[in-house]
Design a protein around this motif. Structure first.
Motif, PDB file in Angstrom:
ATOM      1  N   UNK A  14     -43.468  11.496  77.795  1.00 30.49           N
ATOM      2  CA  UNK A  14     -42.268  11.284  78.611  1.00 30.49           C
ATOM      3  C   UNK A  14     -41.283  12.443  78.427  1.00 30.49           C
ATOM      4  N   UNK A  15     -40.520  12.690  79.473  1.00 31.23           N
ATOM      5  CA  UNK A  15     -39.505  13.747  79.438  1.00 31.23           C
ATOM      6  C   UNK A  15     -38.305  13.286  80.249  1.00 31.23           C
ATOM      7  N   UNK A  16     -37.174  13.952  80.049  1.00 33.03           N
ATOM      8  CA  UNK A  16     -35.947  13.607  80.767  1.00 33.03           C
ATOM      9  C   UNK A  16     -35.541  14.734  81.703  1.00 33.03           C
ATOM     10  N   UNK A  17     -35.074  14.328  82.885  1.00 31.33           N
ATOM     11  CA  UNK A  17     -34.380  15.232  83.791  1.00 31.33           C
ATOM     12  C   UNK A  17     -32.972  14.691  83.974  1.00 31.33           C
ATOM     13  N   UNK A  18     -32.087  15.563  84.438  1.00 33.46           N
ATOM     14  CA  UNK A  18     -30.670  15.173  84.510  1.00 33.46           C
ATOM     15  C   UNK A  18     -30.121  15.520  85.887  1.00 33.46           C
ATOM     16  N   UNK A  19     -29.372  14.555  86.476  1.00 33.16           N
ATOM     17  CA  UNK A  19     -28.741  14.783  87.773  1.00 33.16           C
ATOM     18  C   UNK A  19     -27.221  14.751  87.592  1.00 33.16           C
ATOM     19  N   UNK A  20     -26.529  15.807  88.040  1.00 33.29           N
ATOM     20  CA  UNK A  20     -25.077  15.897  87.818  1.00 33.29           C
ATOM     21  C   UNK A  20     -24.294  14.789  88.534  1.00 33.29           C
ATOM     22  N   UNK A  21     -23.198  14.368  87.890  1.00 35.94           N
ATOM     23  CA  UNK A  21     -22.186  13.490  88.487  1.00 35.94           C
ATOM     24  C   UNK A  21     -20.950  14.368  88.683  1.00 35.94           C
ATOM     25  N   UNK A  22     -20.610  14.612  89.955  1.00 35.97           N
ATOM     26  CA  UNK A  22     -19.637  15.648  90.312  1.00 35.97           C
ATOM     27  C   UNK A  22     -18.310  15.024  90.726  1.00 35.97           C
ATOM     28  N   UNK A  23     -17.208  15.600  90.251  1.00 36.11           N
ATOM     29  CA  UNK A  23     -15.876  15.154  90.669  1.00 36.11           C
ATOM     30  C   UNK A  23     -15.645  15.461  92.133  1.00 36.11           C
ATOM     31  N   UNK A  24     -15.195  14.474  92.913  1.00 31.87           N
ATOM     32  CA  UNK A  24     -15.038  14.662  94.351  1.00 31.87           C
ATOM     33  C   UNK A  24     -13.886  15.618  94.676  1.00 31.87           C
ATOM     34  N   UNK A  30     -31.108  23.857  83.250  1.00 36.21           N
ATOM     35  CA  UNK A  30     -30.404  24.048  84.522  1.00 36.21           C
ATOM     36  C   UNK A  30     -28.999  23.462  84.469  1.00 36.21           C
ATOM     37  N   UNK A  31     -28.846  22.378  83.722  1.00 32.11           N
ATOM     38  CA  UNK A  31     -27.508  21.806  83.562  1.00 32.11           C
ATOM     39  C   UNK A  31     -26.621  22.781  82.782  1.00 32.11           C
ATOM     40  N   UNK A  32     -27.184  23.441  81.782  1.00 28.91           N
ATOM     41  CA  UNK A  32     -26.416  24.446  81.030  1.00 28.91           C
ATOM     42  C   UNK A  32     -25.919  25.541  81.966  1.00 28.91           C
ATOM     43  N   UNK A  33     -26.772  25.955  82.904  1.00 26.23           N
ATOM     44  CA  UNK A  33     -26.358  26.986  83.850  1.00 26.23           C
ATOM     45  C   UNK A  33     -25.242  26.483  84.766  1.00 26.23           C
ATOM     46  N   UNK A  34     -25.320  25.195  85.177  1.00 28.35           N
ATOM     47  CA  UNK A  34     -24.257  24.635  86.013  1.00 28.35           C
ATOM     48  C   UNK A  34     -22.929  24.592  85.268  1.00 28.35           C
ATOM     49  N   UNK A  35     -22.983  24.249  83.980  1.00 27.14           N
ATOM     50  CA  UNK A  35     -21.752  24.135  83.192  1.00 27.14           C
ATOM     51  C   UNK A  35     -21.049  25.481  83.050  1.00 27.14           C
ATOM     52  N   UNK A  36     -21.836  26.555  82.989  1.00 29.92           N
ATOM     53  CA  UNK A  36     -21.248  27.889  82.820  1.00 29.92           C
ATOM     54  C   UNK A  36     -21.023  28.602  84.140  1.00 29.92           C
TER      55      UNK A  36
END
Length: 654
Positions: free
Chosen positions: A399-409, A637-643
């Motif tokens: 098993x592995x995890x993927x992550x989907x962002x929750x974005x401020x509107x 990919x989440x790390x890239x979104x954060x930066x």
């Protein structure tokens, strides 16, 4: 039917001795048949004819002296000839050409002919040794002296018209005789007894139908290549049925009534088979497989239509009530129907398909027939395969995890991520949660899997926090099944994982479905309250699809509502008029306003267009989640979104 060649047994040899009490030599004690005088000669194995004692032997010894006079030899000859003639076993001496040299009275009586009438006849014709190639070959080998013995079973026709079963044995006589001994034993009584015993063994005593053993014997024979290659349709069909509600009859009225009901059902099934087999070479075989399970086997079926008609006739036949010992009883049946090429199946495969289809018929409402569906079966097989390998897969790390962002509107910044589990199955590839979460909840492995997901997600959230200290930390949202609350100490697990990973409680959000949260009481409510007191955020997932008990909502320790995607998908603008569906607008706006009045934040799921995002922002939705912002991606990919290093190539940004 020939039983084939068997090893020869030793011939019984005479033990007659001369008057001087000295044993005769082996050559002298070997019995032979004189083909010229038609008598048995025990003196020698010579092949020349014996005409008289005077020509063959010296003059007799003086009276009173020991010796072997002609009187003794003649007596021996007559004795062996009498033994041969009057033996209860039917016998004949046959020469190397297969012709009868001499036969005894028992064989003549058995075959309905006189002893003299058998001499010169072809022995193989008399006892049917040429009817199959295997027996004929073995017989010829015995005649040539190349095989020790032959024993086979034959059905012989008597001149008066009756038939009899006989065991035929062909044994060679000594080489010098150039002949064989054929013995025939009437085994008709034994065969009849065997037939009666087999019938009892192969038939059900309650219904008198063929039982499971005979059914599978017949099924296996029908699936053998020679059974369908020469003639017929080459197809086979099966109606596998189970009586609905029979157990209640047994439990309330007793097994005696139950057995009579089974017998009555068997009679109706037999009538259905007789009608279906009218004008056909072979009628369907009706068998009781055990309990209240019956089967109708159709050999050389013509297609699914024939099996469907048979199943319908059975259901119709069972509709009428049964009068059993003054009781008026009603039963129905569920029937699984399978029809296929005989060459493409096995007995085991056919029965597995029938059993599966019978289960479908019962699951679909009983009192019906269901045809085997390969696609439905493939899905079931896949489900079984997944269920059997789920627990080991957790231990193997599949098993592995993927992550989907929750974005401020308001500003489009990443506020958090939802952890979504994936199963990298070695056979079926990457599987999404809808393929296996239900199975995990059924077998209880959801507790072990859920604990792993929770620990992995918290560890990753803490890693992002440490790797990007200049970026506001994001929370991680993890789905929790109700069984995790009931079957484990969720509060203790969460506390231990937070301590182990160092993640702050407010950076963990637990999502439960609306149907699981609404109406919660006792242990689930206590667990949710304890988690909330710990600082963990509680979210209701897919809000608007369940009970929607708004009065109860105010008493739950919930901090977030996630609007179900069905609301958001309907909340779209028309391309021409640039207008939203008024009803969807009103509903979504009212839910958001209600949530805010209760002090809750709102996340909209399945946001896919900029128009949806714009309208949701104007009516006050707090965060959005969907392909407009990003698909579920790996942790890096989440790390890239954060930066800000990720350009959002998966989907356009709002």
């Amino acid at each position: 039917m020939s039983d084939g060649p068997v090893p020869a047994a030793d011939l019984v040899r005479p033990t007659v001795t001369e008057s001087d009490s000295q044993p005769l030599s082996h050559e002298e004690t070997t019995p032979r048949v004189d083909t010229h005088t038609s008598r048995v000669d025990t003196r020698t194995t010579r092949t020349e004819p014996v005409t008289s004692r005077a020509e063959a032997e010296p003059p007799p010894a003086p009276t009173g002296s020991p010796g072997t006079g002609s009187t003794t030899d003649d007596l021996e000859d007559r004795t062996f000839r009498s033994a041969f003639d009057f033996a209860p076993v039917a016998m004949a001496v046959v020469d190397r050409e297969g012709l009868v040299v001499t036969a005894n009275d028992a064989l003549a009586a058995l075959l309905g002919a006189g002893p003299d009438g058998l001499a010169g006849r072809v022995a193989a014709d008399l006892v049917d040794l040429a009817s199959d190639a295997r027996t004929w070959h073995a017989y010829r080998e015995v005649l040539r002296g190349r095989q020790a013995r032959l024993r086979c079973t034959r059905r012989l026709k008597h001149p008066d018209g009756h038939s009899l079963w006989a065991q035929v044995t062909v044994s060679p006589l000594p080489e010098e005789e150039q002949a064989v001994l054929v013995s025939v034993c009437d085994i008709s009584a034994r065969r009849e007894l065997q037939a009666r015993l087999r019938h009892l063994q192969m038939h059900d005593p309650v219904t008198r139908l063929p039982n499971r053993t005979l059914f599978f014997e017949r099924l296996s024979a029908a699936l053998e290549a020679e059974a369908y290659e020469e003639s017929g349709t080459g197809r086979i069909g099966l109606c596998y049925l189970d009586l609905d509600g029979f157990k209640a009859v047994n439990d309330t009225l007793g097994h005696r009534i139950g057995d009579r009901l089974l017998a009555a059902v068997a009679e109706r099934l037999t009538r259905c088979a007789d009608e279906a087999g009218h004008a056909r070479a072979v009628k369907p075989l009706v068998a009781r497989l055990g309990g209240d399970e019956f089967a109708l086997l159709v050999e050389d079926s013509t297609g699914t239509e024939q099996l469907a008609e048979l199943a319908k006739s059975v259901l119709t036949a069972l509709q009428a009530p049964f009068d059993i010992s003054g009781q008026r009883l009603s039963v129905s049946a569920s029937i699984g129907v399978v029809e296929r090429h005989a060459a493409d199946t096995t007995a085991t495969g056919l029965m597995q398909a029938a059993d599966t289809t019978l289960y479908w018929a019962k699951a679909d409402g009983k009192s019906r027939w269901t045809l085997f569906d390969p696609e439905r079966n493939a899905h079931r097989m896949t489900r079984q395969a997944l269920a059997s390998t789920l627990r080991p897969a957790i231990e193997k790390g599949e098993f592995a995890l993927e992550y989907q962002p929750l974005v401020g509107m308001e500003d489009g910044g990443v506020r958090g991520v939802e952890a979504l589990v994936r199963w990298n199955h070695p056979q079926f590839g990457t599987l999404t949660p809808n393929r296996f979460i239900g199975l995990a909840e059924e077998d209880g492995s959801i507790v072990q899997l859920g604990r792993w997901v929770l620990a992995t997600a918290c560890r990753q959230a803490r890693r992002w926090q440490l790797d990007h200290p200049d970026v506001p930390p994001v929370f991680v949202s993890v789905n929790v099944a109700v069984r995790q609350v009931w079957d484990s100490d969720l509060v203790a697990d969460v506390a231990a994982i937070l301590t182990e990973t160092g993640l702050a409680p407010h950076l963990l959000q637990l999502e439960l479905t609306e149907s699981a949260v609404m109406g919660s009481a006792g242990r689930p409510l206590q667990a949710l309250q304890a988690l909330s007191d710990m600082g963990v955020r509680i979210a209701i997932d897919d809000f608007g699809t369940g009970y929607s008990n708004l009065a109860y909502l105010s008493r739950l320790p919930v901090s977030v509502l996630k609007l179900d995607g069905s609301f958001v998908r309907g909340f779209q603008y028309e391309e021409a008029g640039n207008r939203a569906n008024p009803a969807d607008e009103v509903i979504v706006e009212a839910l958001i306003e209600l949530a805010h009045r209760l002090g809750l934040t709102v996340t909209a799921e399945c946001v896919e267009t900029a128009g949806q995002a714009s309208r949701l922002r104007r009516i006050g939705c707090d965060t959005g989640q969907g392909w407009l912002y990003s698909r579920p991606v790996a942790a890096d990919r989440i790390s890239a979104l954060l930066t800000g290093a990720d350009s959002g190539a998966d989907c356009p940004q709002a």
